[in-house]
Design an enzyme around this catalytic site. Sequence first.
Site, PDB file in Angstrom:
ATOM      1  N   ASP A 181      58.358  35.614  58.701  1.00 34.93           N
ATOM      2  CA  ASP A 181      57.872  35.741  57.393  1.00 34.93           C
ATOM      3  C   ASP A 181      58.550  34.398  56.553  1.00 34.93           C
ATOM      4  O   ASP A 181      59.120  34.011  56.715  1.00 34.93           O
ATOM      5  CB  ASP A 181      58.880  37.016  57.346  1.00 34.93           C
ATOM      6  CG  ASP A 181      58.660  37.813  55.914  1.00 34.93           C
ATOM      7  OD1 ASP A 181      59.073  36.811  55.421  1.00 34.93           O
ATOM      8  OD2 ASP A 181      59.128  38.746  55.562  1.00 34.93           O
ATOM      9  N   TYR A 240      49.164  41.335  41.514  1.00 38.27           N
ATOM     10  CA  TYR A 240      47.614  40.226  41.887  1.00 38.27           C
ATOM     11  C   TYR A 240      47.228  38.759  42.171  1.00 38.27           C
ATOM     12  O   TYR A 240      47.704  37.618  42.267  1.00 38.27           O
ATOM     13  CB  TYR A 240      46.886  40.921  43.057  1.00 38.27           C
ATOM     14  CG  TYR A 240      45.986  39.900  43.485  1.00 38.27           C
ATOM     15  CD1 TYR A 240      46.407  39.148  45.036  1.00 38.27           C
ATOM     16  CD2 TYR A 240      44.992  39.419  43.446  1.00 38.27           C
ATOM     17  CE1 TYR A 240      45.832  37.900  46.039  1.00 38.27           C
ATOM     18  CE2 TYR A 240      43.984  38.090  44.795  1.00 38.27           C
ATOM     19  CZ  TYR A 240      44.267  37.989  45.968  1.00 38.27           C
ATOM     20  OH  TYR A 240      44.171  36.575  46.076  1.00 38.27           O
ATOM     21  N   ALA A 278      50.004  35.826  52.147  1.00 40.28           N
ATOM     22  CA  ALA A 278      49.596  36.169  51.086  1.00 40.28           C
ATOM     23  C   ALA A 278      49.220  37.629  50.961  1.00 40.28           C
ATOM     24  O   ALA A 278      47.745  38.049  51.515  1.00 40.28           O
ATOM     25  CB  ALA A 278      49.634  35.560  50.096  1.00 40.28           C
TER      26      ALA A 278
HETATM   27  N1  UFG Z   1      33.869  48.108  45.666  1.00 42.25           N
HETATM   28  C1  UFG Z   1      33.504  49.532  45.135  1.00 42.25           C
HETATM   29  N2  UFG Z   1      33.951  50.825  46.891  1.00 42.25           N
HETATM   30  C2  UFG Z   1      34.693  50.192  47.138  1.00 42.25           C
HETATM   31  C3  UFG Z   1      35.204  48.493  47.650  1.00 42.25           C
HETATM   32  C4  UFG Z   1      34.648  47.303  46.589  1.00 42.25           C
HETATM   33  O1  UFG Z   1      32.888  49.742  44.752  1.00 42.25           O
HETATM   34  O2  UFG Z   1      34.848  51.272  48.118  1.00 42.25           O
HETATM   35  C5  UFG Z   1      33.932  47.712  44.513  1.00 42.25           C
HETATM   36  C6  UFG Z   1      34.820  47.182  43.595  1.00 42.25           C
HETATM   37  O3  UFG Z   1      35.082  47.909  43.153  1.00 42.25           O
HETATM   38  C7  UFG Z   1      34.706  45.508  42.917  1.00 42.25           C
HETATM   39  C8  UFG Z   1      33.511  44.830  44.388  1.00 42.25           C
HETATM   40  O4  UFG Z   1      33.622  46.269  45.191  1.00 42.25           O
HETATM   41  O5  UFG Z   1      34.073  45.510  42.178  1.00 42.25           O
HETATM   42  C9  UFG Z   1      34.488  44.460  45.018  1.00 42.25           C
HETATM   43  O6  UFG Z   1      35.523  44.990  45.505  1.00 42.25           O
HETATM   44  P1  UFG Z   1      36.529  44.790  46.417  1.00 42.25           P
HETATM   45  O7  UFG Z   1      37.660  45.284  46.710  1.00 42.25           O
HETATM   46  O8  UFG Z   1      35.350  43.819  48.007  1.00 42.25           O
HETATM   47  O9  UFG Z   1      37.332  42.381  46.180  1.00 42.25           O
HETATM   48  P2  UFG Z   1      37.651  42.215  44.675  1.00 42.25           P
HETATM   49  O10 UFG Z   1      36.797  41.887  44.171  1.00 42.25           O
HETATM   50  O11 UFG Z   1      38.897  43.628  44.048  1.00 42.25           O
HETATM   51  O12 UFG Z   1      38.648  41.221  45.218  1.00 42.25           O
HETATM   52  C10 UFG Z   1      38.137  40.171  46.261  1.00 42.25           C
HETATM   53  C11 UFG Z   1      39.897  39.985  46.811  1.00 42.25           C
HETATM   54  C12 UFG Z   1      40.738  38.949  46.029  1.00 42.25           C
HETATM   55  C13 UFG Z   1      39.977  37.875  44.998  1.00 42.25           C
HETATM   56  C14 UFG Z   1      38.530  38.694  44.344  1.00 42.25           C
HETATM   57  C15 UFG Z   1      38.238  37.670  43.511  1.00 42.25           C
HETATM   58  O13 UFG Z   1      40.421  41.122  47.260  1.00 42.25           O
HETATM   59  O14 UFG Z   1      41.196  38.880  46.520  1.00 42.25           O
HETATM   60  O15 UFG Z   1      37.117  39.152  45.072  1.00 42.25           O
HETATM   61  O16 UFG Z   1      36.950  37.990  43.307  1.00 42.25           O
HETATM   62  F1  UFG Z   1      41.222  37.691  43.897  1.00 42.25           F
END
Ligand code: UFG
Length: 330
Positions: free
Chosen positions: A51, A141, A75
Amino acid sequence: MSVLVLGGAGYIGSHMVKTLVEAGREVVVVDALFTGHRDAVNPAAKFYQVDIRDKAALSAVFEQENIEQVVHFAAFSIVPESVANPLKYFDNNTSGMITLLEVMKAHDVKQIVFSSTAATYGNPVNIPIKETDPQNPINPYGESKLMMEKIMAWSDQADGVKWVALRYFNVAGAAEDGTIGEDHKPETHLVPIILQAGLGQRDYIEMFGDDYKTPDGFNVRDYVHVLDLADAHIRALKYLADGHDSNQFNLGSATGFSVKEMVEAAREATGVDIPAKIGPRRAGDPDILIANSDKARDVLGWAPKYDNVQDIIKTAWNWHKSHPTGYNDK
Ligand code: UFG
């Protein structure tokens, strides 16, 4: 001399380790295996289950190994989880960075490439986003990662630690040979969830919110292949080894896809039916994130090979089809 990859058992870290090994580098991996998988770590790399907040254990690795450069992926990175449990993120991410920099300083290691994120920008002022645009995170985050960037900057001023922050947009895809890929338990990311729905492991993909300020109402993200990301890290390591100053780079494709467009692209790329439903918004999601990555192209000479979202999805599909339950280690 070795490269230390912190978080090398995770999704992006494991692709980095494979790429470094294939480039002939000696690699040491440190990972607590909170979310990573031992089986994801390339067998040519040396592995320590540590860790990063455990200063004594981390110091022991630096004493044992001949570490020249550090790549830091260790992270937590789930936006909605960070909204629900911010202290978990400030503890592991932000305070983990402090411990790491203390140990690096004690062992005179002065170069670090850091996984930063588009989430440090919050709701962007400009699209596409430039590195010089304001950073106002809208979730813990993103805030934890912005704090980590700032801590490195002050350490540079005081101790001469040279750092490159790579601000990732939405990472997807898997190794071409299908040996490693994305496996989070539980999975929260869009592309794997879409593909799990395509494999029949979920009844449908729930698209979070159709009332965003975007052309089709679904929020828009910029998807980049994990191997293109790994290539950017190799270039960032060289940039630091060549004696350049600390810097920050966006890594994205400069193209945005809405959640709905991603579902449609996946249907085309896989040729299977992917049931989808519209659900409520998820906490902490900005409307649009698209990168301007000109700086990475100009300064690092980075040229992403996967410039088509269907090709990105195809590599992920290859992994999910051949490993329907992931690594099977937990
Ligand atoms: N989404 C859905 N349904 C799901 C999962 C996600 O509609 O079941 C949508 C989210 O609302 C978002 C998009 O798909 O609009 C992408 O979501 P993710 O969870 O795949 O990714 P995030 O955009 O939340 O986050 C990712 C990384 C982060 C990073 C970010 C930068 O996990 O670490 O991209 O854009 F910071």
